[in-house]
Design an enzyme around this catalytic site. Structure first.
Site, short mmCIF file in Angstrom:
data_model
loop_
_atom_site.label_atom_id
_atom_site.label_comp_id
_atom_site.label_asym_id
_atom_site.label_seq_id
_atom_site.Cartn_x
_atom_site.Cartn_y
_atom_site.Cartn_z
N ILE A 150 -5.55 -22.02 24.72
CA ILE A 150 -4.48 -22.46 25.62
C ILE A 150 -4.25 -23.95 25.48
O ILE A 150 -5.19 -24.75 25.61
CB ILE A 150 -4.85 -22.08 27.08
CG1 ILE A 150 -4.79 -20.56 27.19
CG2 ILE A 150 -3.92 -22.75 28.08
CD1 ILE A 150 -5.47 -20.00 28.36
N CYS A 151 -3.01 -24.30 25.19
CA CYS A 151 -2.59 -25.70 25.03
C CYS A 151 -3.50 -26.41 24.02
O CYS A 151 -3.61 -25.98 22.89
CB CYS A 151 -2.57 -26.38 26.40
SG CYS A 151 -1.74 -27.97 26.39
N MET A 152 -4.16 -27.49 24.43
CA MET A 152 -5.03 -28.20 23.50
C MET A 152 -6.16 -27.29 23.01
O MET A 152 -6.61 -27.39 21.86
CB MET A 152 -5.62 -29.42 24.24
CG MET A 152 -6.46 -30.34 23.41
SD MET A 152 -7.31 -31.48 24.53
CE MET A 152 -7.85 -32.73 23.39
N GLY A 154 -5.72 -24.29 22.41
CA GLY A 154 -5.09 -23.50 21.35
C GLY A 154 -5.15 -24.25 20.03
O GLY A 154 -5.40 -23.66 18.97
#
Lengths: 363, 300
Positions: A150-152, A154
């Protein structure tokens, strides 16, 4: 020319009416605010099955019979906390995944302290993440597991999958920036101009509060004014207040980001955009996205102002996988995880996609 | 007639001479007041200390007498006078610069205030006067900051230098922050003005909203638009980066001063802890690499 007539009488009448309404609302609000409020977040039962330094691995207690042979490891960003995926019973990605029969693990990065300032992306990806993946593989006697970032987190997952492709069966990325040279998001513009070296030298770790302040500045009219006007308008609504407080708890629970990790993330990704060009080096090894040959499912938000679609949608073209899919949802950065509409689409889609790719691969 | 000195110099020399005489008498009396100088005593720790005191007074007297002699030489009083005159000179220069800076500030402020009432174009931040604060910062840098940069001398020079540096960085941070805050408040100011224009337009067209909530919705939408425009400007990015950089520099300078203070106490400084953490970090990495055998094919 006639002076335009302002309907002062009507306006005053409305104001008087609103004032009465507000008085009644605030009388009721006192009962709400002074009474018991359920504002707990991250309440889905779990156990900590692995710990290393500040990092913990949580395994969620299954709520039904397992439908997938391969467990799913979720890696959240170092900015904010993974509790966002489990805000409340009706708005919990964690619960939705469990209800879809997924065996779920999640990395809790904890709260970095001053001593963690030297930790690099290599330490997080090839150190903590790799240890966690190995732990789950050993525990389930599997060669590969499913990974969702998720986000960073990811971005870390993409790097991990490229460096350790033999350990990952399926890769899911959500609101994950991989292409940073875009002017669609203000964050990208600002980060390119930031003197990150000096920041890290002074602060050691990047203070979470400073990052949060920058995020608030992305839209102060909505995030610093309108949001709280909205709260005042619904202050007598217990459920609304509870949900609002839960969200506030999550937003302002901001661990600091280890200095060297922040430095490398900003320099190599935001300023040099090395990842998407297969030029980024982590732990002395070049990150070649062509090595990502496992199936990839890539989610992003159409109205995401932090990680705009352009920052996400190049991944599926850059990976070596022939089974790569983009899904653009009509929402923003957080909406993917908390909006009612996305709750209905997001977790079921992940579960269905994983089930189609769940051939057992035991060691 | 020809050897007559000007009355002002004559009076100064008289003053210096009488002051020197009084001071010499004082030092002489101090030396004589020392009991050890009067009666001979057996060689004890006390008398040895007293003997050192006597030597000290004698040395001080000699030094003073030498100084008096030098001061008595022709021209010395004038040099002293010139030296003394430099003090009001410095004060005058400081006051002059302060006044110049203040007048400049006042003028720029007045110019800026005049612009507040001017009509505004929607969604533009172009009427922000970037020179206003820049000029003030320049005034500070050119006229005041140099006083904090005067080279320090003596044993405590490094401590003083670090303290002055912290003060300088604090001032620079305040200047940057003021500029940033002025910029960030600009959309609020402009949205109010635009709201007035819009309301006038609606009133003209007879479409004046009855619900007070509509005004808020109109304003917040306008405000959001102004912020989006501002945030996308190069000027905003530069100001934001400059402010964060100034904060950063101030914190670093402040840390140096605090570290000086902390050295006097039995506590570790950030630098000490960072050194230890860095070493532990390197050791842990080596141990993990040994334990894990990162590139072991069996693991893959």
């Amino acid at each position: 020319m006639d002076q335009p007539k302002i309907p002062v009488d009507i306006l005053l009448a409305h104001l008087a009416k609103d004032s009465e309404k507000a008085q009644a609302r605030f009388r009721k609000a006192a009962d709400v605010l002074l009474g018991p409020l359920d504002t707990a977040i991250a309440t889905t039962p779990c156990e900590v099955v692995y710990e290393e330094d500040r990092v913990k691995l949580k395994r969620y207690v299954p709520v039904r019979e397992r439908e997938l042979n391969t467990p799913l490891l979720v890696v959240y960003a170092l900015i904010n906390r993974e509790t966002m995926l489990d805000l409340q019973p009706g708005r919990s990605i964690v619960r939705s995944l469990l209800e879809n029969g997924i065996d779920l693990y999640m990395v809790d990065w904890g709260y970095p302290t001053r001593k963690d300032r030297f930790l690099t992306i290599d330490d997080h990806v090839n150190g903590y993440m790799d240890n966690v993946v190995d732990f789950i593989r050993r525990r389930h006697k599997l060669r590969k597991i499913n990974l969702m970032g998720i986000c960073m987190g990811g971005t870390f997952s993409v790097i991990y999958a490229a460096l350790h492709p033999k350990k990952i069966k399926n890769l899911i990325t959500t609101v994950t920036p991989t292409h940073f040279n875009t002017n669609q998001g203000l964050l990208h513009t600002w980060m390119r101009a930031m003197g990150v070296d000096r920041l890290v030298e002074t602060f050691g770790n990047m203070p979470g509060d400073l990052l949060n302040f920058l995020f608030l500045l992305l839209n102060p009219a909505r995030l610093m004014i309108d949001k709280y006007i909205g709260l005042l308008e619904q202050i007598d609504n217990k459920e609304f207040v509870e949900n609002f407080i839960r969200m506030e708890k999550w937003i302002f629970d901001s661990p600091d980001v280890p200095g060297e990790t922040f430095r490398q993330f900003i320099t190599d990704c935001y300023q040099k955009n090395l990842l998407i060009q297969n030029r980024m080096e982590v732990g002395g090894r070049r990150v070649d996205l062509g090595q990502i040959t496992m199936p990839v499912l890539n989610f992003f938000g159409k109205f995401d102002h932090l990680v705009p679609p352009e920052a996400c949608n190049r991944l599926t073209r850059a990976v070596g996988s022939t089974d790569a899919e983009d899904i653009c949802l009509d929402t923003g950065h957080i909406g993917i995880y908390v909006s009612s509409k996305c709750q209905r689409e997001f977790a079921p889609k992940i579960a269905a996609w994983l089930k189609q790719r769940d051939q057992p691969e035991t060691t | 007639m020809t050897d007559r000195k000007p009355p002002k110099a004559e009076s100064l020399e008289d003053f210096v001479a009488s002051w020197m005489k009084a001071a010499a008498e004082f030092w002489g009396m101090m030396g004589k007041a020392d009991p050890a100088s009067k009666t001979p005593s057996p060689d004890t720790a006390f008398t040895r200390t007293a003997g050192r005191m006597e030597e000290f007074w004698a040395s001080s007297r000699k030094l003073w007498e030498a100084s008096v002699k030098a001061m008595g030489e022709p021209g010395s009083a004038e040099r002293l006078q010139r030296g003394l005159q430099t003090v009001p000179d410095i004060s005058m220069r400081l006051a002059q610069k302060s006044l110049e800076g203040f007048f400049e500030f006042q003028k720029r402020w007045a110019d800026h205030m005049q612009k507040l009432g001017a009509p505004s174009e929607p969604y533009r931040s172009s009427d922000f006067d970037p020179d206003f604060l820049k000029r003030l910062t320049d005034i500070y840098k050119k006229e005041f900051q140099k006083f904090l940069e005067i080279p320090q001398v003596g044993l405590t020079r490094f401590y003083q230098e670090r303290f002055n540096q912290a003060l300088k960085k604090w001032n620079q941070y305040q200047a940057a922050l003021t500029e940033f805050l002025q910029l960030i408040c600009l959309p609020i100011e402009k949205s109010y003005r635009l709201m007035l224009d819009k309301l006038a337009e609606l009133t003209q067209g007879g479409r004046f909203p009855d619900e007070p909530k509509h005004y808020y919705q109109l304003w917040i939408k306008t405000l959001e638009g102004h912020y989006m425009t501002l945030f996308q400007s190069q000027q905003y990015t530069e100001t934001l980066v400059r402010t964060i950089d100034a904060l950063n520099q101030f914190l670093a300078a402040r840390s140096s001063v605090l570290e000086d203070a902390l050295r006097l106490l039995p506590v570790c400084t950030h630098r000490d802890l960072d050194d230890v953490s860095g070493e532990i970090y390197q050791l842990k990495r080596r141990i993990r690499a040994l334990e894990k055998g990162r590139h072991d094919p069996a693991e893959e």
